[in-house]
Design an enzyme around this catalytic site. Structure first.
Site, mmCIF file in Angstrom:
data_model
loop_
_atom_site.group_PDB
_atom_site.id
_atom_site.type_symbol
_atom_site.label_atom_id
_atom_site.label_comp_id
_atom_site.label_asym_id
_atom_site.label_seq_id
_atom_site.Cartn_x
_atom_site.Cartn_y
_atom_site.Cartn_z
ATOM 1 N N ASN A 212 0.847 -1.200 0.000
ATOM 2 C CA ASN A 212 0.000 0.000 0.000
ATOM 3 C C ASN A 212 0.879 1.245 0.000
ATOM 4 O OD1 ASN A 212 0.505 0.879 2.835
ATOM 5 N ND2 ASN A 212 -0.407 -1.115 3.274
ATOM 6 N N ASP A 281 -4.429 -6.197 5.108
ATOM 7 C CA ASP A 281 -5.462 -7.015 5.750
ATOM 8 C C ASP A 281 -5.377 -8.473 5.302
ATOM 9 O OD1 ASP A 281 -6.726 -5.049 7.317
ATOM 10 O OD2 ASP A 281 -7.555 -4.160 5.498
ATOM 11 N N LYS A 291 8.509 -17.319 -10.420
ATOM 12 C CA LYS A 291 7.784 -16.189 -10.995
ATOM 13 C C LYS A 291 6.648 -16.687 -11.895
ATOM 14 C CE LYS A 291 8.375 -12.166 -13.901
ATOM 15 N NZ LYS A 291 9.188 -11.489 -14.890
ATOM 16 N N ASP A 310 -4.433 -9.480 13.198
ATOM 17 C CA ASP A 310 -4.547 -8.072 13.581
ATOM 18 C C ASP A 310 -3.604 -7.836 14.755
ATOM 19 O OD1 ASP A 310 -5.294 -5.568 14.708
ATOM 20 O OD2 ASP A 310 -7.170 -5.668 13.575
ATOM 21 N N ILE A 311 -2.484 -7.176 14.456
ATOM 22 C CA ILE A 311 -1.415 -7.012 15.453
ATOM 23 C C ILE A 311 -1.922 -6.201 16.643
ATOM 24 C CG2 ILE A 311 0.939 -6.163 15.812
ATOM 25 C CD1 ILE A 311 1.231 -6.329 12.673
ATOM 26 N N PHE A 331 -4.077 3.593 15.028
ATOM 27 C CA PHE A 331 -4.290 4.600 14.002
ATOM 28 C C PHE A 331 -5.423 4.126 13.089
ATOM 29 C CE2 PHE A 331 -1.205 8.124 13.423
ATOM 30 C CZ PHE A 331 -0.507 7.963 14.610
ATOM 31 N N LYS A 345 -13.678 2.265 15.463
ATOM 32 C CA LYS A 345 -12.438 1.466 15.442
ATOM 33 C C LYS A 345 -11.812 1.383 16.832
ATOM 34 C CE LYS A 345 -10.492 1.125 11.588
ATOM 35 N NZ LYS A 345 -9.861 1.406 10.318
ATOM 36 N N LYS A 349 -11.090 -2.207 18.350
ATOM 37 C CA LYS A 349 -9.714 -2.639 18.645
ATOM 38 C C LYS A 349 -9.471 -2.701 20.153
ATOM 39 C CE LYS A 349 -8.100 -2.290 14.258
ATOM 40 N NZ LYS A 349 -7.285 -3.204 13.478
HETATM 41 O O1 C5P Z 1 -8.468 -2.242 10.885
HETATM 42 P P1 C5P Z 1 -7.562 -1.195 10.415
HETATM 43 O O2 C5P Z 1 -6.480 -1.693 9.539
HETATM 44 O O3 C5P Z 1 -8.222 0.006 9.818
HETATM 45 O O4 C5P Z 1 -6.908 -0.651 11.771
HETATM 46 C C1 C5P Z 1 -5.870 0.251 11.777
HETATM 47 C C2 C5P Z 1 -5.067 0.107 13.041
HETATM 48 O O5 C5P Z 1 -4.852 -1.269 13.355
HETATM 49 C C3 C5P Z 1 -3.706 0.682 12.894
HETATM 50 O O6 C5P Z 1 -3.270 1.100 14.176
HETATM 51 C C4 C5P Z 1 -2.894 -0.486 12.383
HETATM 52 O O7 C5P Z 1 -1.507 -0.344 12.642
HETATM 53 C C5 C5P Z 1 -3.490 -1.625 13.163
HETATM 54 N N1 C5P Z 1 -3.492 -2.916 12.452
HETATM 55 C C6 C5P Z 1 -2.693 -3.933 12.913
HETATM 56 N N2 C5P Z 1 -2.727 -5.154 12.290
HETATM 57 C C7 C5P Z 1 -3.523 -5.358 11.228
HETATM 58 C C8 C5P Z 1 -4.348 -4.334 10.749
HETATM 59 C C9 C5P Z 1 -4.301 -3.104 11.380
HETATM 60 O O8 C5P Z 1 -1.947 -3.734 13.874
HETATM 61 N N3 C5P Z 1 -3.530 -6.552 10.640
#
Ligand code: C5P
Length: 407
Positions: A212, A281, A291, A310-311, A331, A345, A349
Protein backbone atom coordinates in the site's frame (compact mmCIF):
# COMPACT_ATOMS: atom_id res chain seq x y z
CA UNK A 1 12.68 25.12 12.40
CA UNK A 2 13.26 23.48 15.75
CA UNK A 3 15.58 26.03 17.35
CA UNK A 4 13.73 29.31 16.77
CA UNK A 5 14.36 31.66 19.69
CA UNK A 6 17.32 29.67 21.00
CA UNK A 7 20.64 31.40 21.49
CA UNK A 8 23.53 28.97 21.38
CA UNK A 9 27.06 29.77 22.41
CA UNK A 10 29.14 27.45 20.25
CA UNK A 11 32.57 26.78 21.73
CA UNK A 12 35.35 25.40 19.56
CA UNK A 13 38.47 23.82 21.05
CA UNK A 14 41.58 22.45 19.38
CA UNK A 15 40.96 19.47 17.13
CA UNK A 16 40.69 18.60 13.47
CA UNK A 17 36.93 18.18 13.95
CA UNK A 18 36.79 22.02 13.92
CA UNK A 19 36.09 21.67 10.20
CA UNK A 20 32.79 20.00 11.11
CA UNK A 21 31.96 22.86 13.48
CA UNK A 22 31.56 25.16 10.48
CA UNK A 23 28.81 22.97 9.05
CA UNK A 24 27.30 22.49 12.49
CA UNK A 25 27.15 26.25 13.05
CA UNK A 26 25.31 26.64 9.77
CA UNK A 27 22.92 23.83 10.65
CA UNK A 28 22.05 25.49 13.98
CA UNK A 29 21.30 28.75 12.19
CA UNK A 30 19.21 27.05 9.51
CA UNK A 31 17.16 25.56 12.32
CA UNK A 32 16.42 29.06 13.60
CA UNK A 33 19.02 29.49 16.37
CA UNK A 34 21.28 32.46 16.83
CA UNK A 35 24.88 31.40 17.36
CA UNK A 36 27.72 33.15 19.17
CA UNK A 37 31.03 31.48 18.47
CA UNK A 38 33.77 31.39 21.09
CA UNK A 39 37.09 29.81 20.12
CA UNK A 40 40.16 28.77 22.04
CA UNK A 41 43.60 29.64 20.74
CA UNK A 42 44.08 25.99 19.75
CA UNK A 43 40.81 25.96 17.78
CA UNK A 44 42.08 28.90 15.73
CA UNK A 45 44.95 26.67 14.57
CA UNK A 46 42.38 24.49 12.80
CA UNK A 47 39.80 26.94 11.48
CA UNK A 48 39.87 30.72 11.28
CA UNK A 49 37.62 33.06 13.24
CA UNK A 50 36.86 34.66 9.85
CA UNK A 51 35.10 31.49 8.68
CA UNK A 52 33.12 31.20 11.88
CA UNK A 53 32.19 34.89 11.86
CA UNK A 54 30.96 34.67 8.29
CA UNK A 55 28.84 31.61 9.07
CA UNK A 56 27.44 32.87 12.37
CA UNK A 57 27.10 36.46 11.19
CA UNK A 58 28.61 37.64 14.49
CA UNK A 59 32.14 38.56 15.54
CA UNK A 60 33.89 35.63 17.17
CA UNK A 61 35.21 35.89 20.72
CA UNK A 62 38.55 34.33 21.56
CA UNK A 63 40.09 36.28 24.41
CA UNK A 64 39.08 36.99 27.97
CA UNK A 65 40.66 40.40 27.47
CA UNK A 66 38.38 41.29 24.55
CA UNK A 67 37.79 45.02 25.00
CA UNK A 68 34.66 45.09 22.81
CA UNK A 69 32.53 44.40 25.86
CA UNK A 70 31.91 47.67 27.75
CA UNK A 71 32.48 45.97 31.09
CA UNK A 72 35.32 43.83 29.68
CA UNK A 73 33.58 40.74 31.03
CA UNK A 74 32.84 38.68 27.95
CA UNK A 75 32.74 35.51 30.04
CA UNK A 76 29.82 36.87 32.06
CA UNK A 77 27.91 38.60 29.29
CA UNK A 78 28.13 35.78 26.74
CA UNK A 79 27.13 33.06 29.17
CA UNK A 80 24.15 35.01 30.58
CA UNK A 81 22.57 35.34 27.12
CA UNK A 82 22.86 31.66 26.21
CA UNK A 83 20.12 29.02 26.19
CA UNK A 84 22.95 26.50 26.04
CA UNK A 85 26.70 26.36 25.64
CA UNK A 86 27.69 23.67 23.15
CA UNK A 87 31.37 22.73 22.97
CA UNK A 88 31.97 21.10 19.58
CA UNK A 89 34.60 19.86 19.17
CA UNK A 90 35.57 19.34 22.80
CA UNK A 91 39.18 18.17 23.06
CA UNK A 92 40.53 15.86 25.78
CA UNK A 93 42.46 18.80 27.16
CA UNK A 94 39.38 20.97 27.37
CA UNK A 95 37.42 18.21 29.12
CA UNK A 96 40.21 18.03 31.70
CA UNK A 97 40.03 21.80 32.16
CA UNK A 98 36.26 21.76 32.63
CA UNK A 99 36.66 19.04 35.17
CA UNK A 100 39.02 20.95 37.31
CA UNK A 101 37.14 24.21 37.00
CA UNK A 102 40.13 25.83 35.38
CA UNK A 103 39.49 29.19 33.81
CA UNK A 104 42.59 30.44 32.04
CA UNK A 105 40.99 31.29 28.70
CA UNK A 106 37.67 32.81 27.66
CA UNK A 107 35.86 29.56 26.86
CA UNK A 108 36.76 27.72 30.07
CA UNK A 109 36.18 30.90 32.07
CA UNK A 110 32.74 31.23 30.49
CA UNK A 111 31.85 27.58 31.21
CA UNK A 112 32.81 28.02 34.85
CA UNK A 113 30.94 31.32 35.11
CA UNK A 114 27.72 30.07 33.55
CA UNK A 115 24.63 29.94 35.76
CA UNK A 116 24.40 26.17 36.40
CA UNK A 117 20.62 26.04 36.67
CA UNK A 118 19.70 27.99 33.57
CA UNK A 119 22.54 27.52 31.08
CA UNK A 120 23.15 23.87 30.24
CA UNK A 121 26.54 22.72 28.99
CA UNK A 122 26.55 20.27 26.07
CA UNK A 123 29.80 18.64 25.08
CA UNK A 124 30.70 16.87 21.83
CA UNK A 125 34.00 15.08 22.46
CA UNK A 126 36.46 14.67 19.60
CA UNK A 127 39.83 12.96 19.87
CA UNK A 128 42.08 10.11 18.84
CA UNK A 129 40.82 6.66 19.83
CA UNK A 130 43.64 6.05 22.35
CA UNK A 131 43.00 9.42 23.97
CA UNK A 132 39.28 8.61 24.12
CA UNK A 133 39.85 5.15 25.61
CA UNK A 134 42.39 6.39 28.17
CA UNK A 135 41.17 5.88 31.75
CA UNK A 136 41.84 9.55 32.48
CA UNK A 137 39.48 10.65 29.69
CA UNK A 138 36.81 8.13 30.63
CA UNK A 139 37.08 9.17 34.28
CA UNK A 140 36.80 12.81 33.26
CA UNK A 141 33.78 12.11 31.05
CA UNK A 142 31.98 10.34 33.88
CA UNK A 143 32.73 13.24 36.22
CA UNK A 144 31.65 15.80 33.64
CA UNK A 145 28.35 13.97 33.37
CA UNK A 146 28.06 13.85 37.16
CA UNK A 147 28.71 17.60 37.25
CA UNK A 148 25.58 18.11 35.14
CA UNK A 149 26.94 18.41 31.60
CA UNK A 150 25.31 16.56 28.73
CA UNK A 151 28.00 14.52 27.01
CA UNK A 152 27.15 13.50 23.45
CA UNK A 153 28.30 10.19 22.01
CA UNK A 154 31.38 9.94 19.89
CA UNK A 155 31.38 8.49 16.41
CA UNK A 156 33.43 5.54 15.35
CA UNK A 157 35.50 4.97 12.23
CA UNK A 158 38.49 6.33 10.39
CA UNK A 159 40.28 9.15 12.18
CA UNK A 160 42.31 12.02 10.79
CA UNK A 161 45.44 10.47 12.34
CA UNK A 162 44.96 7.38 10.15
CA UNK A 163 43.79 5.13 12.98
CA UNK A 164 40.33 3.61 13.22
CA UNK A 165 38.17 3.50 16.32
CA UNK A 166 35.98 5.50 18.70
CA UNK A 167 36.49 9.19 19.34
CA UNK A 168 35.46 11.02 16.19
CA UNK A 169 33.13 13.94 16.71
CA UNK A 170 29.56 13.22 15.63
CA UNK A 171 28.59 14.48 12.20
CA UNK A 172 26.95 17.94 12.09
CA UNK A 173 23.51 16.49 11.32
CA UNK A 174 23.79 14.11 14.28
CA UNK A 175 24.88 16.93 16.57
CA UNK A 176 22.01 19.09 15.39
CA UNK A 177 19.60 16.26 16.08
CA UNK A 178 20.99 15.81 19.60
CA UNK A 179 20.81 19.53 20.36
CA UNK A 180 17.19 19.68 19.15
CA UNK A 181 16.38 16.59 21.22
CA UNK A 182 18.02 18.15 24.26
CA UNK A 183 15.46 20.96 24.28
CA UNK A 184 12.44 18.64 24.13
CA UNK A 185 10.55 17.95 27.36
CA UNK A 186 11.44 14.49 28.68
CA UNK A 187 7.82 13.46 29.17
CA UNK A 188 8.53 9.80 28.42
CA UNK A 189 11.76 9.45 30.41
CA UNK A 190 12.28 5.85 31.46
CA UNK A 191 9.41 4.56 29.29
CA UNK A 192 9.82 1.86 26.67
CA UNK A 193 7.88 2.50 23.49
CA UNK A 194 7.18 0.08 20.65
CA UNK A 195 6.04 1.57 17.33
CA UNK A 196 4.99 -0.17 14.13
CA UNK A 197 5.41 1.86 10.95
CA UNK A 198 5.14 1.77 7.19
CA UNK A 199 3.35 -0.62 4.87
CA UNK A 200 3.70 -4.36 4.71
CA UNK A 201 4.46 -6.31 1.55
CA UNK A 202 2.62 -9.57 0.93
CA UNK A 203 4.36 -11.70 -1.70
CA UNK A 204 2.50 -13.25 -4.63
CA UNK A 205 5.57 -14.81 -6.20
CA UNK A 206 9.33 -14.20 -5.72
CA UNK A 207 9.19 -10.83 -7.51
CA UNK A 208 5.68 -9.45 -6.99
CA UNK A 209 3.40 -8.67 -4.12
CA UNK A 210 0.62 -6.61 -2.61
CA UNK A 211 1.43 -3.48 -0.65
CA UNK A 212 0.00 0.00 0.00
CA UNK A 213 0.98 3.65 -0.20
CA UNK A 214 2.07 4.15 3.41
CA UNK A 215 5.47 5.89 3.45
CA UNK A 216 6.27 5.22 7.11
CA UNK A 217 6.91 8.94 7.69
CA UNK A 218 4.39 9.30 10.51
CA UNK A 219 5.65 6.24 12.40
CA UNK A 220 9.28 7.30 11.95
CA UNK A 221 8.46 10.82 13.15
CA UNK A 222 6.73 9.32 16.18
CA UNK A 223 9.77 7.18 16.93
CA UNK A 224 11.95 10.27 16.80
CA UNK A 225 9.58 12.26 19.01
CA UNK A 226 9.32 9.46 21.57
CA UNK A 227 13.11 9.19 21.65
CA UNK A 228 13.45 12.96 22.04
CA UNK A 229 11.01 12.71 24.93
CA UNK A 230 13.42 10.37 26.69
CA UNK A 231 11.90 6.99 25.83
CA UNK A 232 13.71 3.83 24.87
CA UNK A 233 12.19 3.24 21.42
CA UNK A 234 11.88 0.15 19.23
CA UNK A 235 10.58 0.72 15.72
CA UNK A 236 9.24 -2.23 13.76
CA UNK A 237 9.36 -0.98 10.19
CA UNK A 238 7.82 -2.38 7.04
CA UNK A 239 9.66 -1.91 3.72
CA UNK A 240 10.42 1.82 3.51
CA UNK A 241 13.48 3.73 2.37
CA UNK A 242 13.66 6.02 5.39
CA UNK A 243 16.78 6.45 7.53
CA UNK A 244 16.51 5.22 11.12
CA UNK A 245 15.73 7.94 13.64
CA UNK A 246 18.75 8.56 15.85
CA UNK A 247 19.00 6.42 18.95
CA UNK A 248 16.05 4.23 17.95
CA UNK A 249 16.31 0.43 17.84
CA UNK A 250 14.93 -0.63 14.44
CA UNK A 251 13.62 -4.02 13.38
CA UNK A 252 12.94 -4.32 9.64
CA UNK A 253 10.17 -6.59 8.45
CA UNK A 254 8.47 -7.29 5.15
CA UNK A 255 5.12 -9.01 5.60
CA UNK A 256 2.28 -8.60 8.10
CA UNK A 257 3.15 -11.97 9.57
CA UNK A 258 6.79 -10.81 10.11
CA UNK A 259 5.50 -7.61 11.69
CA UNK A 260 3.15 -9.55 13.94
CA UNK A 261 5.98 -11.78 15.15
CA UNK A 262 8.42 -8.88 15.65
CA UNK A 263 5.84 -6.84 17.60
CA UNK A 264 4.85 -9.82 19.72
CA UNK A 265 8.44 -10.52 20.64
CA UNK A 266 9.21 -6.85 21.45
CA UNK A 267 6.03 -5.87 23.23
CA UNK A 268 6.67 -7.75 26.45
CA UNK A 269 9.26 -5.06 27.33
CA UNK A 270 7.09 -2.10 26.30
CA UNK A 271 5.06 0.39 28.34
CA UNK A 272 3.45 1.91 25.23
CA UNK A 273 2.56 0.36 21.86
CA UNK A 274 1.73 2.69 18.98
CA UNK A 275 0.40 0.83 15.95
CA UNK A 276 1.07 3.25 13.15
CA UNK A 277 1.74 0.71 10.41
CA UNK A 278 -0.63 0.26 7.49
CA UNK A 279 -0.78 -3.51 7.76
CA UNK A 280 -2.16 -5.43 4.80
CA UNK A 281 -5.46 -7.02 5.75
CA UNK A 282 -4.92 -10.04 3.53
CA UNK A 283 -2.03 -12.06 2.17
CA UNK A 284 -1.78 -14.54 -0.66
CA UNK A 285 -2.30 -17.92 0.95
CA UNK A 286 0.49 -19.75 -0.89
CA UNK A 287 2.84 -17.53 -2.93
CA UNK A 288 4.34 -19.42 -5.86
CA UNK A 289 7.97 -20.49 -5.59
CA UNK A 290 8.73 -19.31 -9.10
CA UNK A 291 7.78 -16.19 -10.99
CA UNK A 292 4.34 -16.46 -12.55
CA UNK A 293 4.83 -16.16 -16.32
CA UNK A 294 2.53 -14.50 -18.79
CA UNK A 295 1.63 -16.86 -21.61
CA UNK A 296 0.13 -16.49 -25.06
CA UNK A 297 -3.29 -17.74 -23.96
CA UNK A 298 -3.97 -14.47 -22.09
CA UNK A 299 -5.02 -16.40 -18.97
CA UNK A 300 -4.82 -14.30 -15.80
CA UNK A 301 -3.62 -15.74 -12.53
CA UNK A 302 -5.94 -15.93 -9.58
CA UNK A 303 -4.98 -15.93 -5.94
CA UNK A 304 -6.48 -17.26 -2.79
CA UNK A 305 -6.21 -14.63 -0.02
CA UNK A 306 -6.28 -15.26 3.72
CA UNK A 307 -6.66 -12.71 6.50
CA UNK A 308 -3.56 -11.44 8.28
CA UNK A 309 -3.41 -11.37 12.07
CA UNK A 310 -4.55 -8.07 13.58
CA UNK A 311 -1.42 -7.01 15.45
CA UNK A 312 -2.99 -4.17 17.40
CA UNK A 313 -6.14 -6.05 18.37
CA UNK A 314 -4.21 -9.07 19.56
CA UNK A 315 -1.75 -6.97 21.61
CA UNK A 316 -4.59 -4.82 22.99
CA UNK A 317 -6.29 -7.87 24.40
CA UNK A 318 -3.15 -9.20 26.10
CA UNK A 319 -3.12 -9.33 29.88
CA UNK A 320 -0.58 -6.48 30.15
CA UNK A 321 -2.72 -4.19 28.01
CA UNK A 322 -5.89 -5.11 29.85
CA UNK A 323 -4.27 -4.52 33.25
CA UNK A 324 -3.03 -1.08 32.16
CA UNK A 325 0.68 -2.04 32.21
CA UNK A 326 0.78 -1.49 28.43
CA UNK A 327 -0.87 1.55 26.87
CA UNK A 328 -2.02 0.88 23.29
CA UNK A 329 -2.58 3.51 20.61
CA UNK A 330 -4.12 2.68 17.24
CA UNK A 331 -4.29 4.60 14.00
CA UNK A 332 -7.11 4.70 11.48
CA UNK A 333 -6.53 5.83 7.91
CA UNK A 334 -9.94 6.65 6.48
CA UNK A 335 -11.25 8.39 3.41
CA UNK A 336 -14.40 9.91 4.96
CA UNK A 337 -16.47 10.20 8.17
CA UNK A 338 -13.31 10.24 10.25
CA UNK A 339 -14.94 10.73 13.64
CA UNK A 340 -17.49 7.96 13.20
CA UNK A 341 -14.94 5.48 11.82
CA UNK A 342 -12.28 6.34 14.40
CA UNK A 343 -14.77 6.06 17.26
CA UNK A 344 -15.98 2.68 16.05
CA UNK A 345 -12.44 1.47 15.44
CA UNK A 346 -11.31 2.43 18.95
CA UNK A 347 -14.04 0.26 20.43
CA UNK A 348 -13.46 -2.59 17.99
CA UNK A 349 -9.71 -2.64 18.64
CA UNK A 350 -10.29 -2.13 22.36
CA UNK A 351 -7.63 0.58 22.76
CA UNK A 352 -7.74 3.65 25.01
CA UNK A 353 -6.63 6.03 22.25
CA UNK A 354 -7.27 5.94 18.51
CA UNK A 355 -5.71 8.45 16.14
CA UNK A 356 -7.70 9.09 12.98
CA UNK A 357 -6.31 10.58 9.80
CA UNK A 358 -7.38 10.80 6.19
CA UNK A 359 -5.41 8.31 4.11
CA UNK A 360 -5.16 10.30 0.87
CA UNK A 361 -4.13 13.41 2.87
CA UNK A 362 -1.29 11.70 4.69
CA UNK A 363 0.25 8.87 2.64
CA UNK A 364 3.70 9.98 1.48
CA UNK A 365 3.27 13.54 2.78
CA UNK A 366 5.43 15.41 5.27
CA UNK A 367 2.44 16.92 6.98
CA UNK A 368 -0.86 15.63 8.26
CA UNK A 369 -3.82 16.43 10.53
CA UNK A 370 -4.99 14.15 13.33
CA UNK A 371 -8.19 13.42 15.17
CA UNK A 372 -7.66 11.92 18.62
CA UNK A 373 -10.48 9.79 19.98
CA UNK A 374 -10.59 8.38 23.48
CA UNK A 375 -13.27 7.37 25.97
CA UNK A 376 -13.93 11.01 26.87
CA UNK A 377 -14.37 12.39 23.40
CA UNK A 378 -12.35 13.68 20.49
CA UNK A 379 -9.83 16.38 19.72
CA UNK A 380 -8.50 17.68 16.42
CA UNK A 381 -4.84 18.46 15.94
CA UNK A 382 -4.64 20.74 12.91
CA UNK A 383 -2.49 20.18 9.86
CA UNK A 384 1.22 20.63 10.47
CA UNK A 385 4.46 18.75 9.92
CA UNK A 386 4.53 15.11 10.98
CA UNK A 387 7.42 15.98 13.27
CA UNK A 388 5.40 18.64 15.09
CA UNK A 389 2.30 16.42 15.19
CA UNK A 390 4.35 13.59 16.63
CA UNK A 391 5.62 15.75 19.47
CA UNK A 392 2.06 16.78 20.29
CA UNK A 393 0.84 13.20 20.13
CA UNK A 394 3.68 12.03 22.37
CA UNK A 395 2.69 14.73 24.88
CA UNK A 396 -0.96 13.59 24.70
CA UNK A 397 0.08 9.99 25.34
CA UNK A 398 2.39 10.98 28.19
CA UNK A 399 -0.45 12.96 29.71
CA UNK A 400 -2.75 9.96 29.58
CA UNK A 401 -0.34 7.48 31.10
CA UNK A 402 0.50 9.76 33.99
CA UNK A 403 -3.05 10.96 34.65
CA UNK A 404 -5.71 8.91 32.90
CA UNK A 405 -7.77 11.86 31.69
CA UNK A 406 -7.61 13.43 28.32
CA UNK A 407 -9.00 16.52 26.59
O1 C5P B 1 -8.47 -2.24 10.89
P1 C5P B 1 -7.56 -1.20 10.41
O2 C5P B 1 -6.48 -1.69 9.54
O3 C5P B 1 -8.22 0.01 9.82
O4 C5P B 1 -6.91 -0.65 11.77
C1 C5P B 1 -5.87 0.25 11.78
C2 C5P B 1 -5.07 0.11 13.04
O5 C5P B 1 -4.85 -1.27 13.36
C3 C5P B 1 -3.71 0.68 12.89
O6 C5P B 1 -3.27 1.10 14.18
C4 C5P B 1 -2.89 -0.49 12.38
O7 C5P B 1 -1.51 -0.34 12.64
C5 C5P B 1 -3.49 -1.63 13.16
N1 C5P B 1 -3.49 -2.92 12.45
C6 C5P B 1 -2.69 -3.93 12.91
N2 C5P B 1 -2.73 -5.15 12.29
C7 C5P B 1 -3.52 -5.36 11.23
C8 C5P B 1 -4.35 -4.33 10.75
C9 C5P B 1 -4.30 -3.10 11.38
O8 C5P B 1 -1.95 -3.73 13.87
N3 C5P B 1 -3.53 -6.55 10.64
Amino acid sequence: MDLVGKHIVLGLTGGIACYKAAEFCRALIKEGATVQVVMTEAAAQFITPVTMQALSNRPVYASQWDAREPNNMAHINLSREADAIVIAPCSADFVAKLLHGRADDLLSLMCLARPLESVPLLVAPAMNREMWAHPATQRNMAQLHADGATVFDVGSGEQACGETGDGRMLEPAELLHDVVAFFQAKVLAGKRVLISAGPTFEPMDPVRGVTNLSSGKMGFALARAAREAGADVTLVAGPVGLPSPRGVHRVDVISAQDMFEACQSQVSHADIFIACAAVADWRVDVPTQQKIKKDASGATPSFQFVENPDILASIAQSERAQSGALYCVGFAAESNDLLAHATAKRLRKNVPLLVGNLGPATFGKDDNALLLVDAQGSKEIPRQSKRALSRLLVAEIANRITQPRSF
